[in-house]
Design an enzyme around this catalytic site. Sequence first.
Site, short mmCIF file in Angstrom:
data_model
loop_
_atom_site.label_atom_id
_atom_site.label_comp_id
_atom_site.label_asym_id
_atom_site.label_seq_id
_atom_site.Cartn_x
_atom_site.Cartn_y
_atom_site.Cartn_z
N ARG A 190 7.68 3.56 -5.20
CA ARG A 190 7.86 2.72 -4.01
C ARG A 190 6.84 1.58 -4.00
O ARG A 190 7.14 0.45 -3.58
CB ARG A 190 7.76 3.56 -2.75
CG ARG A 190 8.10 2.77 -1.49
CD ARG A 190 8.22 3.64 -0.27
NE ARG A 190 6.95 4.24 0.11
CZ ARG A 190 6.80 5.12 1.11
NH1 ARG A 190 7.85 5.50 1.82
NH2 ARG A 190 5.62 5.61 1.39
N LYS A 209 6.55 -1.81 2.04
CA LYS A 209 5.34 -1.20 2.62
C LYS A 209 4.20 -2.20 2.45
O LYS A 209 3.36 -2.08 1.56
CB LYS A 209 5.04 0.15 1.95
CG LYS A 209 4.21 1.08 2.84
CD LYS A 209 4.35 2.52 2.39
CE LYS A 209 3.42 3.48 3.09
NZ LYS A 209 3.48 3.52 4.54
N LEU A 240 11.38 1.67 6.75
CA LEU A 240 10.76 2.06 5.49
C LEU A 240 11.47 3.33 5.01
O LEU A 240 11.65 4.27 5.80
CB LEU A 240 9.26 2.36 5.70
CG LEU A 240 8.57 2.74 4.38
CD1 LEU A 240 8.33 1.50 3.53
CD2 LEU A 240 7.26 3.46 4.64
N HIS A 257 -1.57 -21.04 1.96
CA HIS A 257 -0.49 -20.07 2.14
C HIS A 257 0.20 -19.79 0.81
O HIS A 257 0.44 -18.64 0.45
CB HIS A 257 0.53 -20.56 3.17
CG HIS A 257 0.03 -20.47 4.58
ND1 HIS A 257 -1.07 -21.17 5.02
CD2 HIS A 257 0.47 -19.74 5.62
CE1 HIS A 257 -1.28 -20.87 6.30
NE2 HIS A 257 -0.37 -20.01 6.69
N TYR A 308 0.82 -1.21 0.00
CA TYR A 308 0.00 0.00 0.00
C TYR A 308 0.85 1.26 0.00
O TYR A 308 2.07 1.19 0.18
CB TYR A 308 -0.93 0.01 1.22
CG TYR A 308 -0.25 0.42 2.51
CD1 TYR A 308 0.59 -0.44 3.20
CD2 TYR A 308 -0.42 1.71 3.04
CE1 TYR A 308 1.22 -0.05 4.38
CE2 TYR A 308 0.21 2.10 4.22
CZ TYR A 308 1.03 1.21 4.88
OH TYR A 308 1.67 1.61 6.02
N ARG A 320 -8.08 -20.40 0.13
CA ARG A 320 -7.09 -20.11 1.16
C ARG A 320 -6.04 -21.21 1.31
O ARG A 320 -6.29 -22.25 1.91
CB ARG A 320 -7.76 -19.86 2.52
CG ARG A 320 -6.76 -19.39 3.56
CD ARG A 320 -7.32 -19.33 4.96
NE ARG A 320 -6.30 -18.86 5.89
CZ ARG A 320 -5.33 -19.65 6.39
NH1 ARG A 320 -5.26 -20.92 6.05
NH2 ARG A 320 -4.44 -19.14 7.20
N GLU A 323 12.79 3.34 13.65
CA GLU A 323 11.80 4.30 13.14
C GLU A 323 10.59 4.26 14.05
O GLU A 323 10.56 3.53 15.04
CB GLU A 323 11.43 3.98 11.69
CG GLU A 323 10.79 2.61 11.52
CD GLU A 323 10.38 2.29 10.09
OE1 GLU A 323 10.23 3.21 9.26
OE2 GLU A 323 10.18 1.10 9.81
N1 PDD Z 1 3.17 5.56 7.18
N2 PDD Z 1 7.87 4.23 8.55
C1 PDD Z 1 6.73 3.54 8.62
C2 PDD Z 1 6.71 2.23 9.32
C3 PDD Z 1 5.56 4.06 8.01
O1 PDD Z 1 4.41 3.37 8.05
C4 PDD Z 1 5.61 5.33 7.37
C5 PDD Z 1 4.42 5.93 6.70
C6 PDD Z 1 6.84 6.02 7.35
C7 PDD Z 1 6.99 7.35 6.67
O2 PDD Z 1 6.93 7.21 5.27
P1 PDD Z 1 6.40 8.37 4.31
O3 PDD Z 1 7.18 9.58 4.63
O4 PDD Z 1 6.67 7.86 2.94
O5 PDD Z 1 4.93 8.52 4.61
C8 PDD Z 1 7.95 5.43 7.94
C9 PDD Z 1 1.99 5.92 6.42
C10 PDD Z 1 1.75 7.38 6.32
C11 PDD Z 1 0.80 5.15 6.99
O6 PDD Z 1 0.95 3.95 7.15
O7 PDD Z 1 -0.25 5.73 7.23
#
Ligand code: PDD
Length: 283
Positions: free
Chosen positions: A50, A144, A200, A100, A31, A98, A176
């Site tokens: 990305r 992501k 990320l 895996h 996503y 379903r 993070e």
């Molecule tokens: N989250 N790290 C993680 C684990 C994240 O889920 C996100 C973003 C970031 C920052 O990434 P960016 O600057 O590209 O938004 C770092 C989004 C906004 C969310 O899950 O809602």
Amino acid sequence: MKVLIDEKIVNRHEVRVDIEDRGYQFGDGVYEVINVYDGVPFTLREHIARLYRSATEIGLLINVEPEKLMHDILRVIQANDMKNGGLYLQFSRGVAPRTHQYQTDIKPLLVAYPLPYKEMTHAQAIGVPAITKEDLRWLRCDIKSLNLLYNVMMKQKAFEVGAFEAILIRDDVVTEGTSSNVFMVKNKIIYTHPVNNLILNGITRTKLLQLFQENGWDYKEQTFTKQELFDADEVFVTSTTSEVVPVISIDGVAVNTGKPGSLTKEIQLAFSEMVKKETTQKA
Ligand code: PDD
């Protein structure tokens, strides 16, 4: 609300997701969240790049060209008459009995729709509390993916104690936040975790590094420890929807004077100018 499902834009109540959608059952998908400023998506190309990267990493073949996908996102913005807010976009691997393992020829399911506008001005101005938690996520945090269970659990822990974010620590190193990247400032040098499988690679993070270079602000993509975080002069977190948010306390302990730092404020200003410039150019 109007929702893009595959290529169609329909009303939200018309959308049906199959019980055997692999996104629903396994969190098997990827996503993005893109911010829209006055109807214009910011860093759309970067988010799309990305998304395709994440998809490739999990072996999901996106069956739409990036240009077409970007065009469809603009359609969602228009259909909803969106001004400001997040645009959520996800591909799940699709519907299959379903098991895996999966057949590689199942059709991925795309949905995209607006998220409600999140007012961040106040938090950005006065700063927010954060907590620390152990980073027990898998070792592919660069993807992501829809699998956000540990992020969700730790964000909830933060929420329950009135904190904005849980800052994650792996082997004593700050990685993070649960939905943000973490920066700290010490002796006028800005530090953030280097890009690898443990974080990320945030788009906001990337844009900030660009700003640091343009403004001649010293920065290092270098790990720092939990103790160094507590000893920092300034701390802030970044993400698409929250932009740049000062962290003023961690685990109940004030960061420096407990007020947003001066460099953080300069960075916020530079970032909002960058957003303004890039979103009006494209309008
Ligand atoms: N989250 N790290 C993680 C684990 C994240 O889920 C996100 C973003 C970031 C920052 O990434 P960016 O600057 O590209 O938004 C770092 C989004 C906004 C969310 O899950 O809602």
